[in-house]
Scaffold this active site. Structure first.
Site, PDB file in Angstrom:
ATOM      1  CG  HIS A  99     -10.233 -39.575  33.698  1.00 38.29           C
ATOM      2  ND1 HIS A  99      -9.086 -39.006  34.183  1.00 38.29           N
ATOM      3  CD2 HIS A  99     -11.140 -39.487  34.698  1.00 38.29           C
ATOM      4  CE1 HIS A  99      -9.285 -38.587  35.425  1.00 38.29           C
ATOM      5  NE2 HIS A  99     -10.522 -38.873  35.774  1.00 38.29           N
ATOM      6  CG  ASP A 102      -7.533 -38.460  31.081  1.00 35.83           C
ATOM      7  OD1 ASP A 102      -8.312 -37.520  31.253  1.00 35.83           O
ATOM      8  OD2 ASP A 102      -7.206 -39.281  31.964  1.00 35.83           O
ATOM      9  CD  GLU A 230     -10.078 -40.451  43.399  1.00 41.42           C
ATOM     10  OE1 GLU A 230      -9.757 -41.204  42.448  1.00 41.42           O
ATOM     11  OE2 GLU A 230      -9.753 -39.260  43.453  1.00 41.42           O
ATOM     12  CD  GLU A 266      -6.853 -36.674  44.903  1.00 41.31           C
ATOM     13  OE1 GLU A 266      -7.390 -37.248  43.937  1.00 41.31           O
ATOM     14  OE2 GLU A 266      -6.737 -35.443  44.985  1.00 41.31           O
ATOM     15  CG  ASP A 305      -8.737 -31.680  44.395  1.00 44.56           C
ATOM     16  OD1 ASP A 305      -7.776 -32.102  45.051  1.00 44.56           O
ATOM     17  OD2 ASP A 305      -9.342 -32.363  43.552  1.00 44.56           O
TER      18      ASP A 305
END
Ligand code: XLS
Ligand code: CA
Ligand code: CA
Length: 437
Positions: A99, A102, A230, A266, A305
């Protein structure tokens, strides 16, 4: 500067090895069904978990103190770049994903934030050149900062929406510059908590408008990455708009975006949605929408998650079985969107965790290839549907049947005979093959 000085290059030592810092199953150059493992799996490291994550959870602060953590955020950001490339080299993974936030910290203005990002992008670019490592995908973090409290593309505040557009524009430019092979849109806070304050129709229309703008801008600058959405059913919002593969595909079709996007699926998001990972992959594949995978696993007893490293061989086998049947992962890859547990806070755990994940996927790939070669499942399925290849079934498939012709057939076809689905036997076959790898 070396951040993992005590650890050398991780190599394949095979099944018998008891060296924790070696692969037992992932042998990059080994050929499986005509392709190397490396090319099948296209592994990627997730920057946010491996280099930015600290082990915080809702009840406690981080437990990991990394050698790349410095007092000044830009010094940390630069050190992380070096740590990333050292790690990729040592673990033998060809790709990474990040990202924007990040890799570089937010400044006090968008201008300053973009400047920070440019400085780091320069470093990433140089390191990619010298190492040959590649960017599987990048994405924009539009969920951490308080400005995103009501979402980004689905916010109630047009000023925030404009900021999202500006951030995406920059993020697409960075993707182009670094040769990203894919670009991911995860709907961070694109969802809602209560309908009492929500104009769902406007939010979804606005989200689609933003995606159209991204498609247009990527065309304008010649950024040819595969665009991926996603899905995730919940977290952080109660109702995430991109709930699962089927919901996301319907959204893309409604807004005429389906030709510009595929899906980044995912494993943990699949189980949060009440599906298996292989279910999500099959839904995407049969709609021509399989793009890339975020490899991890959840904990069904915890129910949120947890992004654990994938170690469940049954799951990796069924995942790779779906991928192989779909003809491979294409431009996508297998990105470890997974974090070491809070108690696994030593730097070495980063290696041990990736080794476990890579070996589990390698095992899954080998088992799936055996399943395919044996035709144990496909032969059964082919036989199970044989009634659609002849007689009335062939007419149905050819579109030649009507309710009247079905009635005429059914009236004189008595009694009907069904056959067993043999689920238990099929599962036993899968077990035998997994054990035999
Ligand atoms: C969060 C998501 C996120 C995306 C990228 O649950 O998995 O990390 O993969 O924004
Ligand atoms: Ca993910
Ligand atoms: Ca996740």
């Amino acid at each position: 500067m070396s951040y993992f000085g005590s650890i050398g290059k991780i190599s394949y030592e095979g099944k018998g090895s008891d060296n924790p810092l070696a692969f037992k199953h992932y042998n990059p150059q080994e050929v499986v069904l005509g392709k190397t493992m490396e090319d099948h799996l296209r592994f990627a490291i997730a920057y946010w978990h491996t280099f930015t994550g600290t082990g915080t959870d809702p009840f406690g602060v981080g437990t990991a103190v990394r050698p790349w953590d410095f007092a000044n955020p830009m010094d940390t950001a630069k050190a992380r770049v070096e740590a990333n490339f050292e790690f990729l080299e040592k673990i033998g993974v060809p790709y990474y994903c990040f990202h924007d936030r990040d890799v570089a910290p937010e400044g006090s203005t968008l201008q300053e934030t973009n400047k920070n990002l440019d400085v780091i992008a320069d470093m990433l670019e140089q390191n990619m050149k010298s190492s040959g490592k590649k960017l599987l995908w990048n994405t924009a973090n539009m969920f951490t900062h308080p400005r995103w409290v009501h979402g980004a593309g689905t916010t109630s505040n047009a000023d925030v929406y404009a900021y999202a557009g500006a951030q995406l524009k920059k993020s697409l430019e960075i993707g182009k510059r670094l040769g990203a092979e894919n670009y991911v849109f995860w709907g961070g806070r694109e969802g809602y908590e209560t309908l009492l304050n929500t104009d769902m129709a406007l939010e979804l229309d606005n989200l689609a408008r933003l995606f159209h703008m991204c498609v247009a801008y990527a065309n304008e600058i010649g950024f040819d990455a595969q665009f991926l959405i996603e899905p995730k059913p919940k977290e952080p919002t109660k109702h995430q708009y991109d709930f699962d593969a089927a919901t996301t595909i319907a959204f893309l079709q409604k807004y005429d975006l389906q030709k510009h996007f595929k899906l980044n699926l995912e494993a943990n998001h699949a189980t949060l949605a009440g599906h298996t990972f292989d279910h999500e992959i099959r839904v995407a594949a049969i709609n021509g929408m399989l793009g890339s995978l975020d490899a991890n696993q959840g904990d069904l007893l915890i129910g949120w998650d947890t992004d654990e490293f994938p170690t469940d061989l049954y799951a990796t086998t069924m995942t790779m079985y779906e991928v192989l049947q779909a003809g491979g992962i294409g431009k996508g890859g297998v990105n470890f969107d997974a974090k070491v547990r809070r108690a696994s806070f030593e730097d070495e755990d980063l290696f041990l965790a990736h080794i476990a994940g890579m070996d589990s996927y390698a095992w899954g790939l080998k088992a799936a290839a055996k399943l395919i070669e044996s035709k144990a499942l496909s032969g059964f399925v082919e036989n199970r549907y044989r009634s659609f290849r002849e007689g009335i079934g062939a007419d149905i498939v050819a579109g030649k049947a009507s309710l009247a012709s079905l009635e005429q057939y059914a009236m004189q076809n008595n009694p009907i005979k069904n056959e067993s689905g043999r689920q238990e036997r099929l599962k036993a076959i899968v077990n035998e093959i997994i054990f035999s790898v």
